[in-house]
Design a protein around this motif. Sequence first.
Motif, short mmCIF file in Angstrom:
data_model
loop_
_atom_site.label_atom_id
_atom_site.label_comp_id
_atom_site.label_asym_id
_atom_site.label_seq_id
_atom_site.Cartn_x
_atom_site.Cartn_y
_atom_site.Cartn_z
N GLN A 96 7.08 -5.97 0.21
CA GLN A 96 6.03 -5.55 1.14
C GLN A 96 5.78 -6.62 2.19
OE1 GLN A 96 1.70 -5.38 0.03
NE2 GLN A 96 2.05 -3.17 0.11
N TYR A 118 -2.91 -0.55 7.87
CA TYR A 118 -2.29 -0.59 6.54
C TYR A 118 -3.16 -1.42 5.60
CZ TYR A 118 1.78 0.78 9.32
OH TYR A 118 2.62 1.43 10.20
N THR A 121 7.45 -2.20 4.05
CA THR A 121 8.29 -3.33 3.65
C THR A 121 8.78 -4.02 4.92
OG1 THR A 121 10.36 -2.06 3.68
CG2 THR A 121 9.08 -2.04 1.62
#
Length: 269
Positions: free
Chosen positions: A136, A205, A212
Motif C-alpha cells: 500500500q 483515500y 498500492t
Amino acid sequence: MTIQTNAYNAGSAVSHYTATSPSSNATHPSFSEEMYSDPEMRPYLKQYYEKSYAPMRERIAAMREDGYTPRTIQNEDGSIATEISADQYEAAIPTFEKWLEGQQTIIPRLRESVETALQHAQRSVENTKANHPDTQSDVRTVFSNGDQILGYVYKNGGLVTHDAGSYMRKFNDQADLLGLSGQARVDYITDAVSRHYPNVDVHRYNNQNAPTRREFSERWYPDHNVEQAYQSRQAEAQSNLTRQEELYRRQQNNINEMQSYLLGLMEQA
C-alpha cells in the motif's frame, strides 16, 4: 624503539586494559579512549605511532635522496594539479601529542559516524524490500484535472505538486504556520483545495482503500516503470550497504590490528 619498563608497572597496564571472558580463561583486548592519556601506555602508543608513520617517513626520505621534484599536471577536466612534495608529506604527519589528541577526540567521532552510516544503510535495504510495488502506498489524497494529476498528499501531510498544481503550495505553507501534521494536515490541505478550487477533482483515500504503489503509478504516471524503479532502488540500497560494510570492516580491522599490536608489546614487557 626499546620500551623502558622501569618507568612504570607493565603488568598493571596489561591487567587494566584487558578483560577475561567469564566462559573461558582467554584474555581479550578492551582498550578505550582513556588509555591515550594514561602515562603507563605512552611507551606502547609511541611505538605504535612510529610504526604507523614509518612507511610515510621512508617515502619522504627516498624522495629527498632522489631529489624528487613534484610535477604539475593537467587533469582531464582541464584543471591543473601539482604533486605533493616531501615537505608537504612531512607537514602532514602529526606530532605524537597531536596524534594522541586525535585518537581521543576525532577518531571516536569517525568511528561513530561509520557505525551510524552502516545502520542507516541496513535500514534502507530493509525499507526498500518492504516497500515493493504491491504494498500500500502512503498517498491519502490526489488532486487532478481529469486524467492530469496536479498533486497529491502523503499520510504524513507532505504535499507534492506539479507545475499545473503549484498554486496549492500556499495551503501547505498555511499548514506549516498552524503546526499541523499527520491526518490533521492531510485534512486541512484537502479541504482547503476543495473549497477554493471546486473544479479540481479530489480523490480521498484512507488506510483501508489507499492504492498500492503500482496502482498509483499506473493510474497517474503510466510512462513510469514502477518495477524497474523498484529494482533500481534495491540495487542502489544494496550497493550502499556493501560500501558501508566495507568501511566498517576496514575500521574494525584497524582497531583489532592496533589492539593486538599494543597487547603484544604489553605482554612482552
